[in-house]
Scaffold this motif. Structure first.
Motif, PDB file in Angstrom:
ATOM      1  N   THR A 335       0.470  -1.200  -0.666  1.00 50.69           N
ATOM      2  CA  THR A 335      -0.069  -0.337  -0.397  1.00 50.69           C
ATOM      3  C   THR A 335       1.130   0.913   0.144  1.00 50.69           C
ATOM      4  OG1 THR A 335       0.129  -0.214   2.423  1.00 50.69           O
ATOM      5  CG2 THR A 335      -1.885  -0.625   1.043  1.00 50.69           C
ATOM      6  N   VAL A 336       0.304   2.378  -0.358  1.00 51.60           N
ATOM      7  CA  VAL A 336       0.933   3.703  -0.269  1.00 51.60           C
ATOM      8  C   VAL A 336       1.124   4.215   0.518  1.00 51.60           C
ATOM      9  CG1 VAL A 336       0.678   5.825  -1.689  1.00 51.60           C
ATOM     10  CG2 VAL A 336       0.224   3.702  -2.964  1.00 51.60           C
ATOM     11  N   GLY A 347      -0.898  -4.762  -1.467  1.00 49.97           N
ATOM     12  CA  GLY A 347      -0.781  -3.580  -2.726  1.00 49.97           C
ATOM     13  C   GLY A 347      -1.238  -3.976  -3.616  1.00 49.97           C
ATOM     14  N   ARG A 348      -1.232  -3.183  -4.654  1.00 49.90           N
ATOM     15  CA  ARG A 348      -1.244  -3.828  -6.278  1.00 49.90           C
ATOM     16  C   ARG A 348       0.042  -4.081  -7.150  1.00 49.90           C
ATOM     17  NH1 ARG A 348      -2.720  -6.615  -8.830  1.00 49.90           N
ATOM     18  NH2 ARG A 348      -3.957  -5.470 -10.531  1.00 49.90           N
ATOM     19  N   ALA A 349       0.959  -3.023  -7.361  1.00 50.57           N
ATOM     20  CA  ALA A 349       2.103  -2.623  -8.571  1.00 50.57           C
ATOM     21  C   ALA A 349       3.080  -2.571  -7.065  1.00 50.57           C
ATOM     22  CB  ALA A 349       1.949  -1.830  -9.471  1.00 50.57           C
ATOM     23  N   SER A 350       4.492  -3.236  -7.626  1.00 53.61           N
ATOM     24  CA  SER A 350       6.121  -3.021  -7.871  1.00 53.61           C
ATOM     25  C   SER A 350       6.655  -2.624  -8.413  1.00 53.61           C
ATOM     26  CB  SER A 350       6.076  -4.896  -6.856  1.00 53.61           C
ATOM     27  OG  SER A 350       7.245  -4.165  -6.224  1.00 53.61           O
ATOM     28  N   GLU A 377      -5.227   3.034  -7.405  1.00 55.73           N
ATOM     29  CA  GLU A 377      -6.153   1.368  -8.104  1.00 55.73           C
ATOM     30  C   GLU A 377      -6.430   1.555  -6.331  1.00 55.73           C
ATOM     31  OE1 GLU A 377      -5.506  -2.857  -9.482  1.00 55.73           O
ATOM     32  OE2 GLU A 377      -4.843  -0.922  -9.887  1.00 55.73           O
ATOM     33  N   ASP A 378      -8.105   1.196  -6.563  1.00 59.29           N
ATOM     34  CA  ASP A 378      -8.840   1.373  -5.350  1.00 59.29           C
ATOM     35  C   ASP A 378      -8.786   2.240  -4.183  1.00 59.29           C
ATOM     36  OD1 ASP A 378     -10.357  -0.970  -6.244  1.00 59.29           O
ATOM     37  OD2 ASP A 378      -8.603  -2.029  -5.497  1.00 59.29           O
ATOM     38  N   GLY A 379      -8.373   3.367  -4.266  1.00 61.98           N
ATOM     39  CA  GLY A 379      -7.431   4.469  -3.778  1.00 61.98           C
ATOM     40  C   GLY A 379      -6.526   4.187  -2.848  1.00 61.98           C
ATOM     41  N   LEU A 382      -0.508   1.433  -5.656  1.00 62.76           N
ATOM     42  CA  LEU A 382      -0.063   1.975  -7.120  1.00 62.76           C
ATOM     43  C   LEU A 382      -0.782   1.223  -7.861  1.00 62.76           C
ATOM     44  CD1 LEU A 382       2.138   3.000  -8.087  1.00 62.76           C
ATOM     45  CD2 LEU A 382       3.587   1.118  -8.009  1.00 62.76           C
ATOM     46  N   ALA A 383      -1.035   1.714  -9.365  1.00 61.13           N
ATOM     47  CA  ALA A 383      -1.713   0.865  -9.626  1.00 61.13           C
ATOM     48  C   ALA A 383      -1.045   0.016 -11.366  1.00 61.13           C
ATOM     49  CB  ALA A 383      -2.450   2.274 -10.837  1.00 61.13           C
ATOM     50  N   VAL A 384      -1.164  -0.848 -10.956  1.00 57.71           N
ATOM     51  CA  VAL A 384      -0.519  -1.879 -12.212  1.00 57.71           C
ATOM     52  C   VAL A 384      -0.466  -0.781 -13.542  1.00 57.71           C
ATOM     53  CG1 VAL A 384      -0.072  -4.114 -13.532  1.00 57.71           C
ATOM     54  CG2 VAL A 384      -0.822  -3.269 -10.720  1.00 57.71           C
ATOM     55  N   THR A 385       0.754  -0.372 -14.113  1.00 56.12           N
ATOM     56  CA  THR A 385       0.791  -0.019 -15.197  1.00 56.12           C
ATOM     57  C   THR A 385       1.507  -0.568 -16.476  1.00 56.12           C
ATOM     58  OG1 THR A 385       2.581   1.149 -15.311  1.00 56.12           O
ATOM     59  CG2 THR A 385       0.298   2.247 -14.756  1.00 56.12           C
TER      60      THR A 385
END
Length: 423
Positions: A335-336, A347-350, A377-379, A382-385
């Protein structure tokens, strides 16, 4: 009497014992001619390291100019400024900073032999360690029942028949999900024990067994027959083998850790020329929910081990560096915002690291938008781009000359991102 070529081909596992104790002398003599025969033509080797537990990419490679991140991590945020308390980030490009405990990576990044991809992850939004690892290792993020792993499929796409069951090797106690499938692959927990685990890979097991049976049964020589089945069993297991006398090239010093020892043994296998083309190792302890630390602590120790292990391996490769590419991966990021326990949650992206002479290095690839809530992502994450498959397929494609993405990653039709030179 079996020809030397026939002996070596049938007894591929015997090659495993070069330079190591406990191997019968007659096999040492027979194997001595292997290089002259050129059975195992030098090929490219891809080494994959799975960081299990989900590495915090925002701490490993920090967008240190982002004020949103600074506000979200009051005790975890690190700066690249030199006048701050504690250690500073290593400024890579004016925006991203490398964690100071990964200082070993700085030189290869500056030399453009290391590339970093940020915002990488799976399109599947699960935050389950088990599911996310399964999806990443199978290479099918939305199909849980896939029987094979993407590294096993990569072995099958190498474009030539395997002369050895060691085409794919995992330095783990059991075969990882990524190597499940019909193509040759083995797991070796330790070269000293040579404890082969082949669960999930019947073809690999059959091939290993067949090579020894052929070697024994096809040989009429009394010299070989007198050794009996015990000799072959000893070779298969290489019990009581002394690997402590191995001397890495270029005075490379491996950390005395699980990852360091795995990469050291992978280096040995590469130099033994057993026909390995895909290797796998693991790094654990990345699930930092509590007391993650900043420039010291759990995370700092983990990234130091990762970087020092990889850099020791790289130095050890010496003149073989052109043949080797190393790539890291982790199931998701953190998470951020830090939590109340001084850690970060699922969280999501790494981010990941690719080391090799064929990478588009010295650059942080991928897209990381400002970490304002509306961009998360989901507020919260870090979004997966960047889909992990776009990077994995590009590295395998360019380094191993694999170009059948439909087989390697069946449900993916994306494009490479330019992390490899010439892409």
């Amino acid at each position: 009497m079996t020809s030397r070529r026939g002996f070596i081909k049938a007894g591929g596992l015997a090659l495993f014992g070069i330079g190591m104790g406990g191997v019968p002398g007659f096999l040492m003599d027979a194997v001595a001619g292997t290089n002259k025969l050129g059975l195992f033509k030098r090929r490219k080797i891809m080494v994959c390291i799975f960081q299990r537990g989900a590495m915090d990419g925002l701490m490993a490679v920090t967008p240190f100019t982002d004020q949103y991140l600074k506000a979200a991590r009051p005790t975890l945020f690190m700066s690249a400024a030199k006048n701050t308390s504690g250690k500073s980030l290593i400024d890579l490009d004016g925006r991203f900073g490398l964690h100071p405990s990964m200082a070993g990576f700085e030189s290869v990044f500056r030399d453009k032999r290391m590339a970093i991809v940020h915002g990488i992850g799976s399109p599947n939004s699960t935050r389950s360690h088990f599911d996310a690892q399964d999806y990443m290792e199978s290479g099918t993020p939305f199909r849980k029942g896939t029987e094979s792993g993407w590294l096993n499929r990569a072995v099958g796409l190498l474009g030539h028949d395997a002369a050895t069951p060691f085409q794919g090797v995992s330095l783990t106690s059991s075969l990882p999900r990524a190597f499940y499938g019909d193509n040759p692959a083995v797991a070796i927990s330790n070269l000293q024990d040579f404890n082969i685990q082949m669960k999930g890979n019947l073809k690999g097991a059959n091939m290993a067994a067949k090579s020894f049976e052929d070697l024994y049964d096809q040989t009429a020589s009394g010299l070989l027959k007198e050794t009996g089945k015990e000799s072959f069993d000893a070779i298969k297991m290489l019990q009581k083998t002394d690997t402590k006398n191995y001397k890495p090239a270029n005075n490379a010093i491996y950390p005395n850790t699980a990852l360091g020892n795995s990469l050291k043994q992978i280096a040995q296998l590469i130099k033994m020329d057993v026909g390995m083309e895909v290797a796998f190792a693991e790094s654990g302890g990345w699930d930092t929910h509590f007391n993650q630390g900043r420039d010291t602590g759990i995370f700092a120790r983990n990234v130091n081990d990762l970087s020092e292990s990889i850099m020791a391996f790289w130095a050890d490769m010496g003149t073989l560096q052109d043949d080797v590419t190393v790539m890291t991966m982790t199931e998701f990021g953190r998470t951020v915002k830090q939590n109340g326990s001084g850690g970060t949650d699922h969280g999501r992206a790494s981010c990941n690291f690719i080391l090799g002479n064929g990478v588009t290095g010295g650059k942080v690839h991928g897209l990381v938008n400002p970490l304002a809530v509306e961009n998360l992502e989901d507020g919260r994450d870090l979004a997966v781009t960047t889909d992990f498959r776009s990077v994995f397929s590009e590295v395998a494609g360019k380094h191993l000359n694999i170009h059948n993405d439909k087989v390697l990653f069946p449900d993916w039709d994306g494009k490479p991102i330019g992390v490899m030179a010439g892409s």
